[in-house]
Design an enzyme around this catalytic site. Sequence first.
Site, PDB file in Angstrom:
ATOM      1  N   TYR A  72       0.823  -1.210   0.000  1.00  0.00           N
ATOM      2  CA  TYR A  72       0.000   0.000   0.000  1.00  0.00           C
ATOM      3  C   TYR A  72       0.852   1.252   0.000  1.00  0.00           C
ATOM      4  O   TYR A  72       2.035   1.231   0.351  1.00  0.00           O
ATOM      5  CB  TYR A  72      -0.997   0.004   1.167  1.00  0.00           C
ATOM      6  CG  TYR A  72      -0.398   0.320   2.517  1.00  0.00           C
ATOM      7  CD1 TYR A  72      -0.339   1.632   2.975  1.00  0.00           C
ATOM      8  CD2 TYR A  72       0.095  -0.681   3.335  1.00  0.00           C
ATOM      9  CE1 TYR A  72       0.200   1.928   4.216  1.00  0.00           C
ATOM     10  CE2 TYR A  72       0.629  -0.400   4.574  1.00  0.00           C
ATOM     11  CZ  TYR A  72       0.681   0.910   5.017  1.00  0.00           C
ATOM     12  OH  TYR A  72       1.224   1.196   6.236  1.00  0.00           O
ATOM     13  N   CYS A  73       0.229   2.344  -0.429  1.00  0.00           N
ATOM     14  CA  CYS A  73       0.844   3.669  -0.426  1.00  0.00           C
ATOM     15  C   CYS A  73      -0.245   4.657   0.001  1.00  0.00           C
ATOM     16  O   CYS A  73      -1.165   4.276   0.721  1.00  0.00           O
ATOM     17  CB  CYS A  73       1.431   3.999  -1.798  1.00  0.00           C
ATOM     18  SG  CYS A  73       0.208   4.039  -3.131  1.00  0.00           S
ATOM     19  N   LYS A  74      -0.179   5.878  -0.467  1.00  0.00           N
ATOM     20  CA  LYS A  74      -1.195   6.866  -0.101  1.00  0.00           C
ATOM     21  C   LYS A  74      -2.487   6.663  -0.879  1.00  0.00           C
ATOM     22  O   LYS A  74      -3.566   6.696  -0.310  1.00  0.00           O
ATOM     23  CB  LYS A  74      -0.666   8.278  -0.320  1.00  0.00           C
ATOM     24  CG  LYS A  74      -1.652   9.353   0.066  1.00  0.00           C
ATOM     25  CD  LYS A  74      -1.082  10.733  -0.111  1.00  0.00           C
ATOM     26  CE  LYS A  74      -2.130  11.776   0.284  1.00  0.00           C
ATOM     27  NZ  LYS A  74      -1.620  13.132   0.124  1.00  0.00           N
ATOM     28  N   PHE A 100      -3.684   3.829   1.920  1.00  0.00           N
ATOM     29  CA  PHE A 100      -3.765   3.735   3.371  1.00  0.00           C
ATOM     30  C   PHE A 100      -5.156   4.070   3.894  1.00  0.00           C
ATOM     31  O   PHE A 100      -5.665   3.414   4.805  1.00  0.00           O
ATOM     32  CB  PHE A 100      -2.709   4.640   4.010  1.00  0.00           C
ATOM     33  CG  PHE A 100      -2.701   4.613   5.511  1.00  0.00           C
ATOM     34  CD1 PHE A 100      -2.473   3.427   6.189  1.00  0.00           C
ATOM     35  CD2 PHE A 100      -2.924   5.763   6.236  1.00  0.00           C
ATOM     36  CE1 PHE A 100      -2.462   3.384   7.588  1.00  0.00           C
ATOM     37  CE2 PHE A 100      -2.910   5.738   7.631  1.00  0.00           C
ATOM     38  CZ  PHE A 100      -2.675   4.555   8.298  1.00  0.00           C
TER      39      PHE A 100
END
Length: 111
Positions: A72-74, A100
């Site tokens: 995952y990232c933003k 996120f």
Amino acid sequence: MGFLSNLFGGSKNNVTGEQAVEMVKDGAQLLDVREKHEWKTGHAAHATHVPLGQVATNAPKRLSKNRPVVVYCKSGMRSRSGAKTLRDLGFDAVSLKGGFSSWVNAGGRSA
């Protein structure tokens, strides 16, 4: 074809927040590919942090190939790249759609 691809249908390489939460409950690893300053603002509990630019070199040292990986990232853009890199290295990896916030909105624990 990996376990995750079989579970989520063919070549699908993305999962929802709800699917990610269930996968982690079932033993999947979480990889956060955001930058250090983003990690410090909050991250999934028990996630491993490796910025996207270091995934190819550092993630294999910190993750097990014996367990699926949810990346995952933003927002879900960088995590797609990170998951593909991991798949190219032999990991069973998927990207978390929505990043996120998707994890948090699905009830995932954060730190």
